[in-house]
Design a protein around this motif. Sequence first.
Motif, PDB file in Angstrom:
ATOM      1  N   ILE A  30       0.812  -1.219   0.000  1.00  0.00           N
ATOM      2  CA  ILE A  30       0.000   0.000   0.000  1.00  0.00           C
ATOM      3  C   ILE A  30       0.843   1.266   0.000  1.00  0.00           C
ATOM      4  CG2 ILE A  30      -1.957  -1.163   1.060  1.00  0.00           C
ATOM      5  CD1 ILE A  30      -1.197  -0.079   3.726  1.00  0.00           C
ATOM      6  N   ARG A  31       2.154   1.103   0.064  1.00  0.00           N
ATOM      7  CA  ARG A  31       3.022   2.270  -0.099  1.00  0.00           C
ATOM      8  C   ARG A  31       3.086   2.704  -1.563  1.00  0.00           C
ATOM      9  NH1 ARG A  31       7.912  -0.324   3.456  1.00  0.00           N
ATOM     10  NH2 ARG A  31       7.025   0.042   5.530  1.00  0.00           N
ATOM     11  N   ASN A  32       2.746   1.787  -2.468  1.00  0.00           N
ATOM     12  CA  ASN A  32       2.822   2.050  -3.904  1.00  0.00           C
ATOM     13  C   ASN A  32       1.421   2.269  -4.472  1.00  0.00           C
ATOM     14  OD1 ASN A  32       5.612   1.610  -3.694  1.00  0.00           O
ATOM     15  ND2 ASN A  32       5.336  -0.603  -3.994  1.00  0.00           N
ATOM     16  N   SER A  33       1.346   2.536  -5.744  1.00  0.00           N
ATOM     17  CA  SER A  33       0.054   2.770  -6.390  1.00  0.00           C
ATOM     18  C   SER A  33      -0.794   1.504  -6.347  1.00  0.00           C
ATOM     19  CB  SER A  33       0.265   3.218  -7.838  1.00  0.00           C
ATOM     20  OG  SER A  33       1.003   2.250  -8.567  1.00  0.00           O
ATOM     21  N   GLU A  34      -2.096   1.679  -6.334  1.00  0.00           N
ATOM     22  CA  GLU A  34      -3.025   0.560  -6.168  1.00  0.00           C
ATOM     23  C   GLU A  34      -2.992  -0.361  -7.386  1.00  0.00           C
ATOM     24  OE1 GLU A  34      -7.628  -0.091  -4.641  1.00  0.00           O
ATOM     25  OE2 GLU A  34      -6.833   1.924  -5.035  1.00  0.00           O
ATOM     26  N   LEU A  35      -3.070  -1.683  -7.111  1.00  0.00           N
ATOM     27  CA  LEU A  35      -3.086  -2.695  -8.162  1.00  0.00           C
ATOM     28  C   LEU A  35      -4.477  -3.316  -8.260  1.00  0.00           C
ATOM     29  CD1 LEU A  35       0.200  -4.775  -7.550  1.00  0.00           C
ATOM     30  CD2 LEU A  35      -0.226  -3.135  -9.386  1.00  0.00           C
ATOM     31  N   SER A  36      -4.987  -3.443  -9.472  1.00  0.00           N
ATOM     32  CA  SER A  36      -6.292  -4.091  -9.651  1.00  0.00           C
ATOM     33  C   SER A  36      -6.224  -5.571  -9.291  1.00  0.00           C
ATOM     34  CB  SER A  36      -6.762  -3.928 -11.100  1.00  0.00           C
ATOM     35  OG  SER A  36      -5.854  -4.541 -12.005  1.00  0.00           O
ATOM     36  N   GLU A  37      -5.028  -6.175  -9.403  1.00  0.00           N
ATOM     37  CA  GLU A  37      -4.869  -7.606  -9.117  1.00  0.00           C
ATOM     38  C   GLU A  37      -5.061  -7.946  -7.650  1.00  0.00           C
ATOM     39  OE1 GLU A  37      -3.066  -6.811 -12.998  1.00  0.00           O
ATOM     40  OE2 GLU A  37      -2.861  -5.859 -11.023  1.00  0.00           O
ATOM     41  N   VAL A  38      -5.105  -6.943  -6.784  1.00  0.00           N
ATOM     42  CA  VAL A  38      -5.426  -7.205  -5.377  1.00  0.00           C
ATOM     43  C   VAL A  38      -6.789  -7.889  -5.266  1.00  0.00           C
ATOM     44  CG1 VAL A  38      -6.003  -6.106  -3.170  1.00  0.00           C
ATOM     45  CG2 VAL A  38      -3.971  -5.376  -4.434  1.00  0.00           C
ATOM     46  N   GLY A  39      -7.660  -7.618  -6.244  1.00  0.00           N
ATOM     47  CA  GLY A  39      -8.979  -8.240  -6.245  1.00  0.00           C
ATOM     48  C   GLY A  39      -8.931  -9.751  -6.344  1.00  0.00           C
ATOM     49  N   LEU A  40      -7.819 -10.311  -6.837  1.00  0.00           N
ATOM     50  CA  LEU A  40      -7.683 -11.771  -6.913  1.00  0.00           C
ATOM     51  C   LEU A  40      -7.598 -12.394  -5.534  1.00  0.00           C
ATOM     52  CD1 LEU A  40      -4.976 -11.967  -9.738  1.00  0.00           C
ATOM     53  CD2 LEU A  40      -7.397 -12.549  -9.971  1.00  0.00           C
ATOM     54  N   ILE A  41      -7.177 -11.609  -4.565  1.00  0.00           N
ATOM     55  CA  ILE A  41      -6.958 -12.118  -3.215  1.00  0.00           C
ATOM     56  C   ILE A  41      -8.252 -12.227  -2.421  1.00  0.00           C
ATOM     57  CG2 ILE A  41      -5.758 -11.659  -1.031  1.00  0.00           C
ATOM     58  CD1 ILE A  41      -3.941 -12.509  -3.328  1.00  0.00           C
ATOM     59  N   GLU A  42      -9.207 -11.357  -2.710  1.00  0.00           N
ATOM     60  CA  GLU A  42     -10.418 -11.282  -1.874  1.00  0.00           C
ATOM     61  C   GLU A  42     -11.217 -12.583  -1.820  1.00  0.00           C
ATOM     62  OE1 GLU A  42     -14.124  -8.289  -0.866  1.00  0.00           O
ATOM     63  OE2 GLU A  42     -12.904  -7.932  -2.645  1.00  0.00           O
ATOM     64  N   PRO A  43     -11.550 -13.233  -2.944  1.00  0.00           N
ATOM     65  CA  PRO A  43     -12.319 -14.483  -2.829  1.00  0.00           C
ATOM     66  C   PRO A  43     -11.554 -15.584  -2.097  1.00  0.00           C
ATOM     67  CG  PRO A  43     -11.610 -14.100  -5.104  1.00  0.00           C
ATOM     68  CD  PRO A  43     -11.355 -12.843  -4.351  1.00  0.00           C
ATOM     69  N   LEU A  44     -10.241 -15.600  -2.252  1.00  0.00           N
ATOM     70  CA  LEU A  44      -9.424 -16.575  -1.534  1.00  0.00           C
ATOM     71  C   LEU A  44      -9.458 -16.311  -0.028  1.00  0.00           C
ATOM     72  CD1 LEU A  44      -7.384 -18.900  -1.475  1.00  0.00           C
ATOM     73  CD2 LEU A  44      -5.596 -17.253  -2.090  1.00  0.00           C
ATOM     74  N   PHE A  45      -9.377 -15.044   0.338  1.00  0.00           N
ATOM     75  CA  PHE A  45      -9.471 -14.680   1.753  1.00  0.00           C
ATOM     76  C   PHE A  45     -10.835 -15.052   2.334  1.00  0.00           C
ATOM     77  CE2 PHE A  45     -11.293 -11.230   4.436  1.00  0.00           C
ATOM     78  CZ  PHE A  45     -10.756 -11.661   5.647  1.00  0.00           C
ATOM     79  N   LEU A  46     -11.903 -14.730   1.619  1.00  0.00           N
ATOM     80  CA  LEU A  46     -13.251 -15.008   2.122  1.00  0.00           C
ATOM     81  C   LEU A  46     -13.456 -16.504   2.368  1.00  0.00           C
ATOM     82  CD1 LEU A  46     -15.363 -12.582  -0.103  1.00  0.00           C
ATOM     83  CD2 LEU A  46     -14.811 -12.319   2.324  1.00  0.00           C
ATOM     84  N   GLN A  47     -12.955 -17.337   1.456  1.00  0.00           N
ATOM     85  CA  GLN A  47     -13.142 -18.775   1.601  1.00  0.00           C
ATOM     86  C   GLN A  47     -12.276 -19.343   2.724  1.00  0.00           C
ATOM     87  OE1 GLN A  47     -15.413 -20.625   0.192  1.00  0.00           O
ATOM     88  NE2 GLN A  47     -14.722 -22.475   1.247  1.00  0.00           N
ATOM     89  N   ALA A 100      -5.402 -17.593  -8.693  1.00  0.00           N
ATOM     90  CA  ALA A 100      -4.720 -16.339  -8.386  1.00  0.00           C
ATOM     91  C   ALA A 100      -3.240 -16.429  -8.752  1.00  0.00           C
ATOM     92  CB  ALA A 100      -4.879 -16.003  -6.905  1.00  0.00           C
ATOM     93  N   THR A 101      -2.619 -17.552  -8.414  1.00  0.00           N
ATOM     94  CA  THR A 101      -1.193 -17.716  -8.705  1.00  0.00           C
ATOM     95  C   THR A 101      -0.927 -17.701 -10.197  1.00  0.00           C
ATOM     96  OG1 THR A 101      -0.883 -19.018  -6.678  1.00  0.00           O
ATOM     97  CG2 THR A 101       0.801 -19.223  -8.373  1.00  0.00           C
ATOM     98  N   LYS A 102      -1.800 -18.346 -10.968  1.00  0.00           N
ATOM     99  CA  LYS A 102      -1.636 -18.382 -12.422  1.00  0.00           C
ATOM    100  C   LYS A 102      -1.688 -16.982 -13.022  1.00  0.00           C
ATOM    101  CE  LYS A 102      -3.551 -20.555 -16.589  1.00  0.00           C
ATOM    102  NZ  LYS A 102      -4.593 -21.491 -17.111  1.00  0.00           N
ATOM    103  N   GLN A 103      -2.648 -16.183 -12.574  1.00  0.00           N
ATOM    104  CA  GLN A 103      -2.796 -14.837 -13.136  1.00  0.00           C
ATOM    105  C   GLN A 103      -1.660 -13.921 -12.678  1.00  0.00           C
ATOM    106  OE1 GLN A 103      -7.546 -14.919 -12.523  1.00  0.00           O
ATOM    107  NE2 GLN A 103      -6.813 -13.082 -13.536  1.00  0.00           N
ATOM    108  N   LEU A 104      -1.219 -14.091 -11.439  1.00  0.00           N
ATOM    109  CA  LEU A 104      -0.121 -13.260 -10.939  1.00  0.00           C
ATOM    110  C   LEU A 104       1.201 -13.641 -11.599  1.00  0.00           C
ATOM    111  CD1 LEU A 104      -1.114 -13.185  -7.165  1.00  0.00           C
ATOM    112  CD2 LEU A 104      -1.118 -11.239  -8.752  1.00  0.00           C
ATOM    113  N   THR A 105       1.358 -14.913 -11.914  1.00  0.00           N
ATOM    114  CA  THR A 105       2.559 -15.355 -12.624  1.00  0.00           C
ATOM    115  C   THR A 105       2.638 -14.715 -14.002  1.00  0.00           C
ATOM    116  OG1 THR A 105       2.573 -17.477 -11.446  1.00  0.00           O
ATOM    117  CG2 THR A 105       3.823 -17.360 -13.498  1.00  0.00           C
ATOM    118  N   LYS A 106       1.504 -14.600 -14.679  1.00  0.00           N
ATOM    119  CA  LYS A 106       1.472 -13.928 -15.979  1.00  0.00           C
ATOM    120  C   LYS A 106       1.894 -12.472 -15.848  1.00  0.00           C
ATOM    121  CE  LYS A 106      -2.087 -16.757 -18.251  1.00  0.00           C
ATOM    122  NZ  LYS A 106      -3.450 -16.749 -18.862  1.00  0.00           N
TER     123      LYS A 106
END
Length: 233
Positions: free
Chosen positions: A114-131, A168-174
Amino acid sequence: METGGHILTDYNTALKSFKNKTVNIGCLAQQNLERSLQGLFERNPDLCNNVIAEDEDVDQLEIEIDEDGMMLMSKYRPFASDLRIVVASMKITNNIERISDHAVSIAKRSRKLIRNSELSEVGLIEPLFLQSNKMLTDALASYADGNGELAMSVIQADASVNTLHKKATKQLTKCLEGETGKHKDYLHLVFISRWLERVGDLSVNIAEDVIFMTTATDIRHGGELPEEITANN
């Protein structure tokens, strides 16, 4: 869960206090997990700092629970279901403490992100966190209520966490393979995704110990489920 009466009133009191401490450490660890992700999603460094600072409370409570468990076994020598409660609770506490450690790791990575500019890919984490957080909620509730069927549902939910983690890992690897100046940020998210997957694994460990506690059946490493659970699943 009813443990039955005991001729020593102070034993029943000590066992109840022991179980309450185990529930409390679970609540503290889950609070740390939720705040570590809330800090990421809301870009709030104070929440991340609170998680790091409060992990010591979890560590101290783990020590207390271990000491109380040893005292219960040496002083009162419980047997049957009471002994399983003590042994399972000590194992569950260890898994809970590891979850809190993962929450601290997530908080540290989130603080950097959060020290850097916001990333849209943070959204990949939310469903994983919720589950994974739901699995933890159900695992802790299954312990508090002595509910083997709820514990079994936690084990069955692990596949969905694994699927979300792989996605999430697949998309972040790309993203990491592309030409971008945000490689460190994407790597932070890869680690956060992995730690959330581990929270799911540790919740499964808790659920397995709850099943042992309530049915005297060890289902780790492919052990067979007790009939009272398989009949309802």
